[in-house]
Motif scaffolding. Structure first.
Motif, PDB file in Angstrom:
ATOM      1  N   GLY A  40      36.094   4.225  99.272  1.00  0.00           N
ATOM      2  CA  GLY A  40      34.917   4.704  98.555  1.00  0.00           C
ATOM      3  C   GLY A  40      34.660   3.921  97.286  1.00  0.00           C
ATOM      4  O   GLY A  40      33.504   3.595  96.964  1.00  0.00           O
ATOM      5  N   PHE A  41      35.710   3.579  96.567  1.00  0.00           N
ATOM      6  CA  PHE A  41      35.566   2.817  95.323  1.00  0.00           C
ATOM      7  C   PHE A  41      35.042   1.415  95.603  1.00  0.00           C
ATOM      8  O   PHE A  41      34.148   0.919  94.914  1.00  0.00           O
ATOM      9  CB  PHE A  41      36.920   2.746  94.610  1.00  0.00           C
ATOM     10  CG  PHE A  41      36.820   2.394  93.160  1.00  0.00           C
ATOM     11  CD1 PHE A  41      36.617   3.379  92.207  1.00  0.00           C
ATOM     12  CD2 PHE A  41      36.918   1.082  92.741  1.00  0.00           C
ATOM     13  CE1 PHE A  41      36.515   3.068  90.862  1.00  0.00           C
ATOM     14  CE2 PHE A  41      36.816   0.744  91.402  1.00  0.00           C
ATOM     15  CZ  PHE A  41      36.610   1.744  90.450  1.00  0.00           C
ATOM     16  N   PRO A  54      34.856   7.994  84.348  1.00  0.00           N
ATOM     17  CA  PRO A  54      35.105   9.174  85.194  1.00  0.00           C
ATOM     18  C   PRO A  54      35.392   8.817  86.652  1.00  0.00           C
ATOM     19  O   PRO A  54      36.191   9.484  87.317  1.00  0.00           O
ATOM     20  CB  PRO A  54      33.833   9.994  85.058  1.00  0.00           C
ATOM     21  CG  PRO A  54      33.265   9.588  83.746  1.00  0.00           C
ATOM     22  CD  PRO A  54      33.566   8.133  83.639  1.00  0.00           C
ATOM     23  N   ASN A  55      34.744   7.759  87.153  1.00  0.00           N
ATOM     24  CA  ASN A  55      34.989   7.348  88.527  1.00  0.00           C
ATOM     25  C   ASN A  55      36.386   6.756  88.693  1.00  0.00           C
ATOM     26  O   ASN A  55      37.068   6.987  89.696  1.00  0.00           O
ATOM     27  CB  ASN A  55      33.938   6.332  88.958  1.00  0.00           C
ATOM     28  CG  ASN A  55      32.537   6.915  88.959  1.00  0.00           C
ATOM     29  OD1 ASN A  55      32.141   7.634  89.860  1.00  0.00           O
ATOM     30  ND2 ASN A  55      31.773   6.608  87.910  1.00  0.00           N
ATOM     31  N   VAL A  56      36.815   5.987  87.695  1.00  0.00           N
ATOM     32  CA  VAL A  56      38.169   5.430  87.735  1.00  0.00           C
ATOM     33  C   VAL A  56      39.203   6.552  87.689  1.00  0.00           C
ATOM     34  O   VAL A  56      40.181   6.559  88.442  1.00  0.00           O
ATOM     35  CB  VAL A  56      38.374   4.450  86.565  1.00  0.00           C
ATOM     36  CG1 VAL A  56      39.805   3.931  86.560  1.00  0.00           C
ATOM     37  CG2 VAL A  56      37.388   3.297  86.643  1.00  0.00           C
ATOM     38  N   VAL A 113      30.003  10.666  87.253  1.00  0.00           N
ATOM     39  CA  VAL A 113      30.637  10.434  88.545  1.00  0.00           C
ATOM     40  C   VAL A 113      29.576  10.011  89.549  1.00  0.00           C
ATOM     41  O   VAL A 113      28.601  10.733  89.776  1.00  0.00           O
ATOM     42  CB  VAL A 113      31.359  11.701  89.042  1.00  0.00           C
ATOM     43  CG1 VAL A 113      31.948  11.474  90.428  1.00  0.00           C
ATOM     44  CG2 VAL A 113      32.443  12.115  88.064  1.00  0.00           C
ATOM     45  N   ALA A 114      29.755   8.848  90.137  1.00  0.00           N
ATOM     46  CA  ALA A 114      28.747   8.296  91.044  1.00  0.00           C
ATOM     47  C   ALA A 114      28.674   9.133  92.324  1.00  0.00           C
ATOM     48  O   ALA A 114      29.700   9.383  92.964  1.00  0.00           O
ATOM     49  CB  ALA A 114      29.084   6.849  91.382  1.00  0.00           C
ATOM     50  N   ALA A 120      30.996   8.985  99.825  1.00  0.00           N
ATOM     51  CA  ALA A 120      31.759   8.095 100.693  1.00  0.00           C
ATOM     52  C   ALA A 120      33.227   8.490 100.791  1.00  0.00           C
ATOM     53  O   ALA A 120      33.806   8.526 101.883  1.00  0.00           O
ATOM     54  CB  ALA A 120      31.653   6.653 100.181  1.00  0.00           C
ATOM     55  N   ALA A 121      33.833   8.821  99.657  1.00  0.00           N
ATOM     56  CA  ALA A 121      35.284   9.010  99.625  1.00  0.00           C
ATOM     57  C   ALA A 121      35.728  10.355 100.194  1.00  0.00           C
ATOM     58  O   ALA A 121      36.650  10.406 101.027  1.00  0.00           O
ATOM     59  CB  ALA A 121      35.800   8.851  98.193  1.00  0.00           C
TER      60      ALA A 121
END
Length: 477
Positions: A40-41, A54-56, A113-114, A120-121
Motif C-alpha cells: 500500500g505504501f 501520519p502515513n509513515v 492519512v492518505a 489499498a493496504a
C-alpha cells in the motif's frame, strides 16, 4: 508419582498444538500486515511523492496494531481452529472495523492519512490474512488426518448414541475430536464401544478424565444428565480445566436455526423452522440459474470435446437420459454423459442377482457396464456436467440432496421423504463427504442435515469443497 507424570505428559501432548498454532497465526498475521503495508505504501507514495508523517507512522505500526486488533476480535480463540467459519468471520470483522477506525480517527484528529493508502493496504491485509488462515487450517487438517493435534474426548451417554458419535468423529477427523474412553450407564456396560474402552458409569466422569488424560467431555442426550447433574459436572470439570460439550437431541439441527432464550429463568433452546419457501428459495433459484448459465458458457468447449469423444469411441447416444424424482415427488428427465454400455439397464438385474444388493442404492466399485472413457468421466464427475442444463430448466439445484430414482423412492421410509422437500442437487453434502463410498443410511442423514440447515453460505462452502472432492477423485465409481 509415575502415573501422575504420565497423565501430565498426555495433557501437555494433547494441548501443545494449540499454543503452536496460535504462535504461527500471530507470526502470519504480523507478516501479512508488513506485506500489505509495504504494498500500500509503495502504491501510494512510491513515485517520489512527499509522505506525510501520519502515513509513515501508520505503516510502521500497522503490524502491531493488526495483531492487537485481531486479538480483540478473538480470532485466536482455539475453539474456532480447524472447523466452522467463525475464525474467518472474526478476521474479516477485524479488517472492516480497523478500516473504519482508521478513517474515523483520521477525520477526528485531522491527520493527513492518505485515503489511497488506507483503501489499498487494509483490504489487502484482510484478504492476505484470510488466505493465510485457510493455509494454516489445511495444514491442521492434514495433521489431524494423521492422528495429531486431536482433543482427547470422554463420551458420556447410552451405547447407541456414543457409538454414533465415535463413527462420526472417525469419518471427520478434521474436527480434531478423538474419543479415548466412554462412560455408560450400568445397564450398557461392556468392554468397549466400537473399539473405545468403557472406563466407568455416569458417576465416574471426573475420575475417568484423570485416568484417560482427557481434556474434553462430551455429554450426549440422556435422561441421567438433567440440568442439576450437568451443573454439578461442570463445577467438577472446572477444577481440572476440562472443556464440557453438551449435545442436544437435535443432532442434525445447528447454526442460525438454534438460539438460547431465557424464559421464566430457564435457558430454552429455540428452534426456528427451516426456510424452504419464500424469498430465500427464490434467491437460491436465481443464484443457481446464473451460476449454471455462466458455467455452461465457460465449459461448452470441454462438454463438446467429451461428447465427441464418446460418439467416436462407442456406439450409442452421447447423453444418458434417466427419469429421476425432484421436489415434491415430481418426475424429471436428468441428463448425464453416457458412461455405460448401451444395454446397461438390461444387465442391471443380473448384476444385482449375482452380487447382492440389500441397500436402496446398488453400487459396484468395478461395474463391468462402465466403458473406459466412462470410468475416467466418473472419476472426475465430468459425466454430470449436462445436469447444468437441468439446473437452468429448474428441475435441479446446484446444491441439494442426491436425485433419486423412482424405484428408490418406492422404498423410502416416512422420514426419508423429507429429502423431496427441496430440489435435488448437482452436488451436496454427500458429494463432499465420500461420494459412492458412503453407505445409504449415511447419505440420507447428510441430505437431511443439509435440508435442515440450508443457507447460501453453506451452498458456497459445499461448492468450494466439491472442487477438492472431485480433484481427489475419492469415492468415485
Amino acid at each position: 508419582m509415575g502415573t501422575r507424570a504420565a497423565i501430565g505428559a498426555r495433557y501437555s501432548g494433547s494441548t501443545a498444538w494449540v499454543s503452536n498454532y496460535v504462535r504461527q497465526a500471530v507470526i502470519a498475521d504480523f507478516l501479512c500486515a508488513i506485506t500489505a503495508g509495504f504494498v500500500g505504501f509503495t502504491a501510494r507514495f512510491g513515485q517520489g511523492i512527499a509522505t506525510p508523517w501520519p502515513n509513515v507512522a501508520l505503516a510502521v505500526s500497522l503490524p502491531f496494531i493488526w495483531v492487537l486488533w485481531v486479538t480483540a476480535a478473538r480470532a485466536y480463540d482455539p475453539r474456532f481452529f480447524g472447523t466452522g467459519s467463525d475464525e474467518y468471520r472474526r478476521v474479516l470483522n477485524a479488517g472492516v472495523s480497523l478500516t473504519a477506525a482508521v478513517a474515523i480517527a483520521s477525520y477526528a484528529t485531522k491527520a493527513e492519512v492518505a485515503r489511497g493508502y488506507v483503501v489499498a493496504a487494509l483490504p489487502l491485509l484482510t484478504l492476505l490474512d484470510l488466505a493465510v488462515r485457510y493455509h494454516l487450517r489445511q495444514r491442521l487438517h492434514r495433521r489431524r488426518s494423521e492422528g495429531e493435534c486431536m482433543r482427547r474426548v470422554i463420551a458420556v451417554g447410552h451405547q447407541e448414541s456414543v457409538a454414533e458419535l465415535i463413527r462420526e468423529f472417525g469419518r471427520t477427523p478434521y474436527h480434531g475430536m478423538e474419543i479415548v474412553a466412554a462412560c455408560l450407564p450400568m445397564s450398557d456396560q461392556d468392554d468397549d464401544v466400537d473399539g473405545v474402552p468403557i472406563f466407568g458409569d455416569m458417576g465416574d466422569v471426573v475420575s475417568v478424565v484423570r485416568r484417560a488424560g482427557a481434556d474434553t467431555v462430551a455429554v450426549l442426550a440422556c435422561p441421567e444428565f438433567d440440568g442439576v447433574a450437568l451443573r454439578r459436572l461442570g463445577w467438577a470439570l472446572e477444577k481440572t480445566d476440562t472443556e464440557l460439550f453438551v449435545a442436544s437431541a437435535l443432532m442434525d439441527v445447528a447454526g442460525p436455526r438454534t438460539t438460547i432464550r431465557p424464559i421464566a429463568g430457564l435457558p430454552l433452546l429455540h428452534v426456528e423452522h427451516p426456510e424452504l419457501t419464500g424469498a430465500r428459495r427464490l434467491f437460491k433459484g436465481v443464484f443457481d440459474k446464473v451460476v449454471a448459465g455462466l458455467a455452461l458458457l465457460l465449459l461448452a468447449p470441454v462438454m463438446f470435446a467429451i461428447a465427441s469423444f464418446i460418439r467416436l469411441t462407442h456406439q450409442g447416444p452421447m447423453l444418458f437420459v434417466q427419469v429421476r424424482i425432484g421436489r415434491d415427488g415430481k418426475e424429471f428427465r436428468m441428463l448425464k454423459f453416457r458412461t455405460m454400455v448401451v444395454d446397461a439397464e438390461r444387465l442391471h438385474a443380473e448384476l444385482v442377482r449375482r452380487h447382492g444388493g440389500d441397500s436402496v442404492i446398488f453400487k459396484m466399485r468395478d461395474d463391468p457396464r462402465i466403458t473406459r472413457i466412462g470410468r475416467w468421466l466418473r472419476r472426475y464427475s465430468l459425466d454430470e456436467l449436462p445436469q447444468l442444463i437441468n439446473v437452468l430448466r429448474g428441475d435441479m439445484s446446484l446444491v441439494g440432496p442426491r436425485p433419486p430414482l423412482p424405484k428408490e423412492v418406492e422404498q423410502y421410509g416416512p422420514d426419508v421423504y423429507r429429502r423431496l422437500a427441496v430440489k435435488p442437487g448437482l452436488t451436496g453434502l454427500w458429494q463432499v463427504s465420500g461420494r459412492s463410498d458412503l453407505p445409504w443410511e449415511e447419505a440420507v442423514r447428510l441430505d437431511l442435515r443439509y435440508i435442515e440447515n440450508w443457507s447460501l453460505i453453506l451452498d458456497m462452502q459445499i461448492l468450494w469443497k466439491t472442487v477438492a472432492a472431485v480433484t481427489r477423485a475419492s469415492g468415485a465409481y
